[in-house]
Design a protein around this motif. Structure first.
Motif, PDB file in Angstrom:
ATOM      1  N   ILE A 179      80.648  -8.819  26.413  1.00 42.38           N
ATOM      2  CA  ILE A 179      79.806  -8.225  25.383  1.00 42.38           C
ATOM      3  C   ILE A 179      79.408  -6.831  25.867  1.00 42.38           C
ATOM      4  CG2 ILE A 179      78.920 -10.437  24.554  1.00 42.38           C
ATOM      5  CD1 ILE A 179      76.331  -9.849  26.062  1.00 42.38           C
ATOM      6  N   ARG A 180      78.886  -6.025  24.968  1.00 45.30           N
ATOM      7  CA  ARG A 180      78.442  -4.663  25.306  1.00 45.30           C
ATOM      8  C   ARG A 180      76.954  -4.557  24.988  1.00 45.30           C
ATOM      9  NH1 ARG A 180      81.265   0.441  25.098  1.00 45.30           N
ATOM     10  NH2 ARG A 180      80.062   1.793  26.499  1.00 45.30           N
ATOM     11  N   GLN A 181      76.146  -4.357  26.024  1.00 41.93           N
ATOM     12  CA  GLN A 181      74.704  -4.217  25.863  1.00 41.93           C
ATOM     13  C   GLN A 181      74.226  -3.117  26.781  1.00 41.93           C
ATOM     14  OE1 GLN A 181      72.575  -5.671  23.882  1.00 41.93           O
ATOM     15  NE2 GLN A 181      73.607  -7.476  23.071  1.00 41.93           N
ATOM     16  N   GLY A 182      73.359  -2.246  26.264  1.00 33.72           N
ATOM     17  CA  GLY A 182      72.793  -1.190  27.085  1.00 33.72           C
ATOM     18  C   GLY A 182      73.813  -0.212  27.636  1.00 33.72           C
ATOM     19  N   GLY A 183      74.942  -0.054  26.935  1.00 37.62           N
ATOM     20  CA  GLY A 183      75.987   0.830  27.414  1.00 37.62           C
ATOM     21  C   GLY A 183      76.779   0.272  28.575  1.00 37.62           C
ATOM     22  N   LEU A 184      76.641  -1.026  28.852  1.00 38.31           N
ATOM     23  CA  LEU A 184      77.324  -1.673  29.968  1.00 38.31           C
ATOM     24  C   LEU A 184      78.224  -2.786  29.463  1.00 38.31           C
ATOM     25  CD1 LEU A 184      74.246  -2.065  32.363  1.00 38.31           C
ATOM     26  CD2 LEU A 184      75.888  -0.186  32.328  1.00 38.31           C
ATOM     27  N   TYR A 185      79.251  -3.094  30.231  1.00 41.03           N
ATOM     28  CA  TYR A 185      80.122  -4.237  29.957  1.00 41.03           C
ATOM     29  C   TYR A 185      79.626  -5.431  30.774  1.00 41.03           C
ATOM     30  CZ  TYR A 185      83.490  -0.952  27.901  1.00 41.03           C
ATOM     31  OH  TYR A 185      84.106  -0.003  27.116  1.00 41.03           O
ATOM     32  N   TRP A 186      79.295  -6.526  30.071  1.00 37.81           N
ATOM     33  CA  TRP A 186      78.876  -7.766  30.718  1.00 37.81           C
ATOM     34  C   TRP A 186      80.026  -8.756  30.550  1.00 37.81           C
ATOM     35  CZ3 TRP A 186      73.654  -7.922  32.541  1.00 37.81           C
ATOM     36  CH2 TRP A 186      72.903  -6.783  32.209  1.00 37.81           C
ATOM     37  N   VAL A 187      80.679  -9.114  31.641  1.00 40.64           N
ATOM     38  CA  VAL A 187      81.948  -9.829  31.584  1.00 40.64           C
ATOM     39  C   VAL A 187      81.840 -11.139  32.347  1.00 40.64           C
ATOM     40  CG1 VAL A 187      84.444  -9.618  31.866  1.00 40.64           C
ATOM     41  CG2 VAL A 187      83.045  -7.547  31.664  1.00 40.64           C
ATOM     42  N   ALA A 188      82.403 -12.191  31.766  1.00 40.21           N
ATOM     43  CA  ALA A 188      82.558 -13.485  32.435  1.00 40.21           C
ATOM     44  C   ALA A 188      84.029 -13.873  32.345  1.00 40.21           C
ATOM     45  CB  ALA A 188      81.683 -14.548  31.784  1.00 40.21           C
ATOM     46  N   THR A 189      84.556 -14.445  33.407  1.00 43.29           N
ATOM     47  CA  THR A 189      85.946 -14.893  33.435  1.00 43.29           C
ATOM     48  C   THR A 189      85.994 -16.403  33.591  1.00 43.29           C
ATOM     49  OG1 THR A 189      86.188 -14.715  35.844  1.00 43.29           O
ATOM     50  CG2 THR A 189      86.628 -12.733  34.537  1.00 43.29           C
ATOM     51  N   THR A 190      87.045 -16.998  33.090  1.00 43.47           N
ATOM     52  CA  THR A 190      87.254 -18.440  33.215  1.00 43.47           C
ATOM     53  C   THR A 190      88.753 -18.706  33.223  1.00 43.47           C
ATOM     54  OG1 THR A 190      86.815 -20.600  32.215  1.00 43.47           O
ATOM     55  CG2 THR A 190      87.088 -18.743  30.713  1.00 43.47           C
ATOM     56  N   THR A 191      89.137 -19.758  33.925  1.00 43.02           N
ATOM     57  CA  THR A 191      90.551 -20.148  34.003  1.00 43.02           C
ATOM     58  C   THR A 191      90.844 -21.388  33.188  1.00 43.02           C
ATOM     59  OG1 THR A 191      90.094 -21.406  36.033  1.00 43.02           O
ATOM     60  CG2 THR A 191      90.833 -19.121  36.291  1.00 43.02           C
ATOM     61  N   VAL A 192      89.832 -22.030  32.646  1.00 40.88           N
ATOM     62  CA  VAL A 192      90.023 -23.232  31.840  1.00 40.88           C
ATOM     63  C   VAL A 192      89.772 -22.888  30.385  1.00 40.88           C
ATOM     64  CG1 VAL A 192      89.375 -24.737  33.750  1.00 40.88           C
ATOM     65  CG2 VAL A 192      87.619 -23.949  32.156  1.00 40.88           C
ATOM     66  N   ASP A 193      90.076 -23.817  29.498  1.00 32.75           N
ATOM     67  CA  ASP A 193      89.892 -23.589  28.063  1.00 32.75           C
ATOM     68  C   ASP A 193      88.438 -23.859  27.677  1.00 32.75           C
ATOM     69  OD1 ASP A 193      92.531 -22.883  27.728  1.00 32.75           O
ATOM     70  OD2 ASP A 193      93.185 -24.936  27.343  1.00 32.75           O
ATOM     71  N   SER A 194      87.539 -23.013  28.152  1.00 30.38           N
ATOM     72  CA  SER A 194      86.123 -23.133  27.793  1.00 30.38           C
ATOM     73  C   SER A 194      85.886 -22.533  26.418  1.00 30.38           C
ATOM     74  CB  SER A 194      85.247 -22.422  28.830  1.00 30.38           C
ATOM     75  OG  SER A 194      85.463 -22.934  30.127  1.00 30.38           O
ATOM     76  N   SER A 195      84.806 -22.952  25.791  1.00 29.54           N
ATOM     77  CA  SER A 195      84.461 -22.420  24.481  1.00 29.54           C
ATOM     78  C   SER A 195      84.007 -20.968  24.619  1.00 29.54           C
ATOM     79  CB  SER A 195      83.352 -23.258  23.846  1.00 29.54           C
ATOM     80  OG  SER A 195      82.852 -22.622  22.683  1.00 29.54           O
ATOM     81  N   PRO A 196      84.687 -20.034  23.973  1.00 27.64           N
ATOM     82  CA  PRO A 196      84.246 -18.632  24.071  1.00 27.64           C
ATOM     83  C   PRO A 196      82.869 -18.407  23.463  1.00 27.64           C
ATOM     84  CG  PRO A 196      85.990 -18.858  22.428  1.00 27.64           C
ATOM     85  CD  PRO A 196      85.898 -20.175  23.132  1.00 27.64           C
ATOM     86  N   PHE A 197      82.512 -19.181  22.451  1.00 30.37           N
ATOM     87  CA  PHE A 197      81.195 -19.017  21.833  1.00 30.37           C
ATOM     88  C   PHE A 197      80.080 -19.395  22.810  1.00 30.37           C
ATOM     89  CE2 PHE A 197      84.133 -19.793  18.295  1.00 30.37           C
ATOM     90  CZ  PHE A 197      83.895 -18.651  17.537  1.00 30.37           C
ATOM     91  N   THR A 198      80.339 -20.425  23.639  1.00 33.06           N
ATOM     92  CA  THR A 198      79.345 -20.807  24.635  1.00 33.06           C
ATOM     93  C   THR A 198      79.149 -19.699  25.654  1.00 33.06           C
ATOM     94  OG1 THR A 198      79.943 -23.143  24.377  1.00 33.06           O
ATOM     95  CG2 THR A 198      78.745 -22.529  26.372  1.00 33.06           C
ATOM     96  N   ILE A 199      80.243 -19.090  26.100  1.00 33.98           N
ATOM     97  CA  ILE A 199      80.134 -18.025  27.098  1.00 33.98           C
ATOM     98  C   ILE A 199      79.490 -16.786  26.492  1.00 33.98           C
ATOM     99  CG2 ILE A 199      81.445 -16.569  28.670  1.00 33.98           C
ATOM    100  CD1 ILE A 199      83.501 -18.757  28.931  1.00 33.98           C
ATOM    101  N   ILE A 200      79.811 -16.461  25.229  1.00 37.51           N
ATOM    102  CA  ILE A 200      79.178 -15.315  24.574  1.00 37.51           C
ATOM    103  C   ILE A 200      77.672 -15.532  24.454  1.00 37.51           C
ATOM    104  CG2 ILE A 200      79.009 -14.042  22.398  1.00 37.51           C
ATOM    105  CD1 ILE A 200      82.026 -14.547  22.047  1.00 37.51           C
ATOM    106  N   GLU A 201      77.270 -16.733  24.066  1.00 44.20           N
ATOM    107  CA  GLU A 201      75.844 -17.037  23.973  1.00 44.20           C
ATOM    108  C   GLU A 201      75.177 -16.946  25.340  1.00 44.20           C
ATOM    109  OE1 GLU A 201      72.152 -18.058  22.446  1.00 44.20           O
ATOM    110  OE2 GLU A 201      73.981 -17.405  21.423  1.00 44.20           O
ATOM    111  N   PHE A 202      75.873 -17.419  26.378  1.00 44.18           N
ATOM    112  CA  PHE A 202      75.319 -17.324  27.731  1.00 44.18           C
ATOM    113  C   PHE A 202      75.154 -15.870  28.145  1.00 44.18           C
ATOM    114  CE2 PHE A 202      76.554 -16.577  32.180  1.00 44.18           C
ATOM    115  CZ  PHE A 202      75.400 -17.053  32.802  1.00 44.18           C
ATOM    116  N   LEU A 203      76.135 -15.021  27.869  1.00 48.40           N
ATOM    117  CA  LEU A 203      76.034 -13.615  28.240  1.00 48.40           C
ATOM    118  C   LEU A 203      74.894 -12.922  27.496  1.00 48.40           C
ATOM    119  CD1 LEU A 203      79.811 -12.570  28.402  1.00 48.40           C
ATOM    120  CD2 LEU A 203      78.246 -12.898  30.322  1.00 48.40           C
ATOM    121  N   ASN A 204      74.694 -13.270  26.231  1.00 46.90           N
ATOM    122  CA  ASN A 204      73.578 -12.691  25.487  1.00 46.90           C
ATOM    123  C   ASN A 204      72.239 -13.127  26.080  1.00 46.90           C
ATOM    124  OD1 ASN A 204      74.685 -11.057  23.311  1.00 46.90           O
ATOM    125  ND2 ASN A 204      75.539 -12.934  22.488  1.00 46.90           N
TER     126      ASN A 204
END
Length: 436
Positions: free
Chosen positions: A58-83
């Motif tokens: 996601i992009r917040q405050g002019g920064l890139y907040w990035v999470a990586t995963t190697t399994v088929d995790s739900s992207p919506f869960t990770i996006i909510e976590f990053l927010n």
């Protein structure tokens, strides 16, 4: 399950990097930034893949907040976590910026150790983490004894000192442990974003408003807060309430901690605020504006005898006389050429092929005019069709398009010592398009 979390600046500078599982190589940061910069669009996809590694950012405050995963995790869960992670770091650091992250890198690493354990998310609650976080935040703007801008003669309070500055709610919630985080203050912000499309004949074609009531609490203990909305506030197209001006929205949702036992009859929200920031209510109004659109444009586009393209724009602000718009930016797509604009502060940006007209402050009821002359090689009728549509971006402080207001803000029990409560209103332009 999360493998890594890292934070990058807009230039790709490495600010924070945390590897929880050791499943990916050390070059993931450079791989991600190369994929971002290789894209031509302004908005890169939220989810991208490289071999067996998935990037979610996601992009917040002019920064890139990035999470990586190697399994088929739900992207919506990770996006909510990053927010939620950005909200958590904003609570503890005071603001989201490259400078704030650099100054508080030790605090952010401590938060990541508590929030994620071996790739599994534990908690993002500000109240729970207060018992475990020991590192104090470093303010990006330290207090200075020589800052006497709000002190009058012999130390008397000035009128300016009675108004909350714009950065008052951008400090850490635990800035000073001995003082329980500094002043006992609570901020209630009513924030609206509007999307508007106006036809070439001046008729309103589309109008959507999305709003929220956001609370940021700096009080060490507050068992309950009561927020009173307009008595005329109604949801849906049901029968209007009260005797004043109607305040209607189509949809409304509340935070799970909000108690609604007095909402139907008295329009009162009851919530037990935790230290930090939370959104207590979100609402939406579609295909309608309770009042006139903030701006009207009267354009004239023609070709002069010298073969130049002339654009005469008359922009009118239809806000109430006591209101004003700030940071107004008018963008007019034009054919490729050179600009002559002696009367207004405007520039032609060749990459975007658009004229940008900047207006720092635009009072309600005022009208501004601008004449733009463009030297366009081989100007033709087809070239003149490239003009428009006009896009506006602006901010309306102390104003809400729906008319939603906070009637009162009460805390119980009564807070010991001095405490301050602030209510602020602001409307942003999410998309404001006027066709020519």
């Amino acid at each position: 399950m999360i493998s890594q979390i890292f934070i990058l600046s807009s230039k790709g500078d490495h600010l924070i990097y945390k590897d929880f599982r050791g499943e990916a190589g050390n070059n993931v940061v450079s791989v991600f930034y190369e994929k971002i910069t290789a894209l031509t669009g302004d908005q890169p996809p939220v989810v991208m893949s490289h071999k067996d590694l998935h990037f979610v950012h996601i992009r917040q405050g002019g920064l890139y907040w990035v999470a990586t995963t190697t399994v088929d995790s739900s992207p919506f869960t990770i996006i909510e976590f990053l927010n939620r992670l950005t909200t958590l770091i904003k609570d503890y650091c005071g603001s989201l910026s490259e400078k704030s992250v650099r100054m508080n890198f030790a605090l952010i690493y401590e938060l990541l150790d508590e929030v994620v354990d071996y790739g599994y998310i534990q908690t993002t609650s500000t109240d729970i983490l207060k018992n475990f976080i020991q590192t104090e935040a470093v303010s990006s703007k330290p207090f200075s004894l020589f800052d006497l801008s709000n002190v009058g003669l012999f130390g008397a309070e000035t009128q300016q000192s009675k108004v909350a500055p714009s950065t008052a709610a951008s400090r850490p919630i635990m800035s000073t442990r001995g003082e329980q985080g500094g002043k006992s203050e609570i901020f209630v912000d009513v924030i609206e974003r509007m999307s508007v499309v106006i036809g070439s004949n001046g008729v309103l074609m589309k109008a959507d408003i999305e709003g929220e009531i956001r609370v940021k609490c700096y009080m060490p203990s507050c068992s309950e807060m009561r927020i009173g909305l307009n008595e005329e506030f109604s949801i849906g197209k049901s029968q209007l309430r009260g005797y004043g001006a109607a305040v209607r929205v189509d949809e409304c949702s509340f935070h799970q901690a909000v108690k609604l036992d007095e909402f139907d009859q008295y329009r009162i929200l009851k919530v037990c605020p935790s230290q930090g920031e939370q959104t207590v209510m979100q609402y939406q109004l579609c295909d309608a504006l309770p009042s006139a659109a903030p701006f009207r444009l009267f354009p004239t586009v023609e070709r002069d005898n010298g073969g130049r393209l002339l654009m005469y724009l008359k922009l009118r602000c239809d806000l109430p006389p006591k209101s004003a718009a700030i940071n107004v930016s008018v963008t007019i797509p034009v054919p490729k050429g050179s600009l002559s604009s002696p009367d207004q502060s405007a520039e032609l940006r060749p990459l975007s092929k658009a004229v940008h007209w900047e207006i720092p402050r635009f009072p309600g009821g005022a009208q501004l005019s601008a004449l733009f002359k463009l030297e366009v090689p081989g100007l033709s009728s087809a070239s003149m069709l490239e003009v428009g549509p006009v896009g506006l971006s602006f901010e309306l402080p102390k104003y809400t398009c729906t008319g939603l207001q906070i009637r009162f803000l009460r805390l119980s029990p009564v807070q010991p010592g001095p405490s301050q409560r602030w209510v602020r209103y602001v409307t942003h332009s999410d998309s404001y398009t006027i066709r020519i």
